[in-house]
Design a protein around this motif. Structure first.
Motif, short mmCIF file in Angstrom:
data_model
loop_
_atom_site.label_atom_id
_atom_site.label_comp_id
_atom_site.label_asym_id
_atom_site.label_seq_id
_atom_site.Cartn_x
_atom_site.Cartn_y
_atom_site.Cartn_z
N ILE A 40 30.21 47.95 -49.19
CA ILE A 40 29.75 46.55 -49.11
C ILE A 40 30.94 45.61 -49.07
N LYS A 43 32.85 44.67 -45.92
CA LYS A 43 32.29 43.69 -45.00
C LYS A 43 32.94 42.31 -45.12
N ILE A 44 33.78 42.12 -46.14
CA ILE A 44 34.42 40.80 -46.29
C ILE A 44 35.29 40.47 -45.07
N THR A 47 32.92 38.82 -42.57
CA THR A 47 31.94 37.87 -43.10
C THR A 47 32.52 36.46 -43.18
N SER A 51 29.12 32.79 -45.93
CA SER A 51 28.20 33.87 -46.30
C SER A 51 28.76 34.78 -47.39
N GLN A 54 26.71 35.39 -50.86
CA GLN A 54 25.59 36.33 -50.76
C GLN A 54 26.07 37.78 -50.76
N LEU A 55 27.20 38.01 -50.08
CA LEU A 55 27.77 39.37 -50.04
C LEU A 55 28.19 39.81 -51.43
N SER A 58 25.29 40.68 -53.63
CA SER A 58 24.64 41.94 -53.27
C SER A 58 25.33 43.15 -53.89
#
Length: 221
Positions: A40, A43-44, A47, A51, A54-55, A58
């Motif tokens: 996860i 994904k920075i 991103t 956003s 929110q990441l 999560s």
């Protein structure tokens, strides 16, 4: 050798095998969670800053669920045997520190302390200290991994149009680097990894120089 002594030795060996198998089982679960967390957080790099909250939200529940694993491991380790078994899960703990530190930076731009990672994130209790704890060396290894990731993020942030982020990262990494310099690093692997911080800092400074040269952002003082 006396048959009674042999029986005692066999009993001790069997007990150690049992402890080892239980530890392996928990570490396997720990590593599953870490893979999800790292996946996860990866994904920075793609991103947008808008956003990012929110990441981060999560990944937080998965990270906090690691408390169940630390409690299970602590329950398996015999009293006063932490240092005997700690290498079994040190890589997992370092990865958890990395994730905690990266999340804290992304949320607040500050460094998370060893005490907060230990108690608030991993749920490690004081009464476990002879069975399970967060050693300083593992905390520092996790911070170095975070800096490695931030160096990469400084480049990708520019690609996403976030020209201020490299400036913030540069100021943060410089301060952290200054702190590392003041530490008495006797651990060989930790000292070698500390050397990598110099290259990460240089990489970030090159990004900052490029952004500043093009007048896309003002350096953080």
């Amino acid at each position: 050798m006396d048959p009674v002594d042999l029986e005692k030795l066999n009993s001790l060996l069997e007990h150690d095998v049992g402890v080892n198998e239980k530890i392996k089982e928990q570490v396997k679960e720990f590593d599953k969670k870490i893979r999800i967390i790292v996946g996860i957080l990866g994904k920075i790099h793609s991103t947008p800053s808008g956003s990012m909250p929110q990441l981060i939200e999560s990944v937080q529940p998965v990270l906090l669920s690691c408390r169940e694993i630390t409690a299970a491991i602590a329950d398996v380790i015999p009293r006063d045997q932490f240092w005997r078994w700690k290498d079994s899960w040190s890589n997992s703990i370092r990865a958890a520190v990395f994730a905690s530190a990266l999340i804290e930076y992304l949320r607040t731009g500050t460094l998370i302390s060893l005490a907060r990672v230990s108690s608030e994130i991993l749920g490690i209790q004081d009464e476990w200290k002879d069975r399970f704890s967060l050693p300083v060396e593992d905390y520092l290894h996790g911070l170095i991994t975070m800096v490695n990731e931030l160096a990469r993020y400084s480049v990708n942030a520019v690609t996403l149009g976030n020209f201020e982020e490299p400036m913030k990262i540069s100021a943060f990494v410089k301060e952290l680097f200054s702190g590392f310099i003041m530490l008495n690093l006797k651990n060989d692997s930790l000292r070698r990894r500390f050397d990598s911080l110099k290259y990460d800092l240089k990489k970030v400074e090159e990004v900052v120089y490029d952004v500043s040269l093009r007048k896309l952002a003002v350096p953080v003082k």
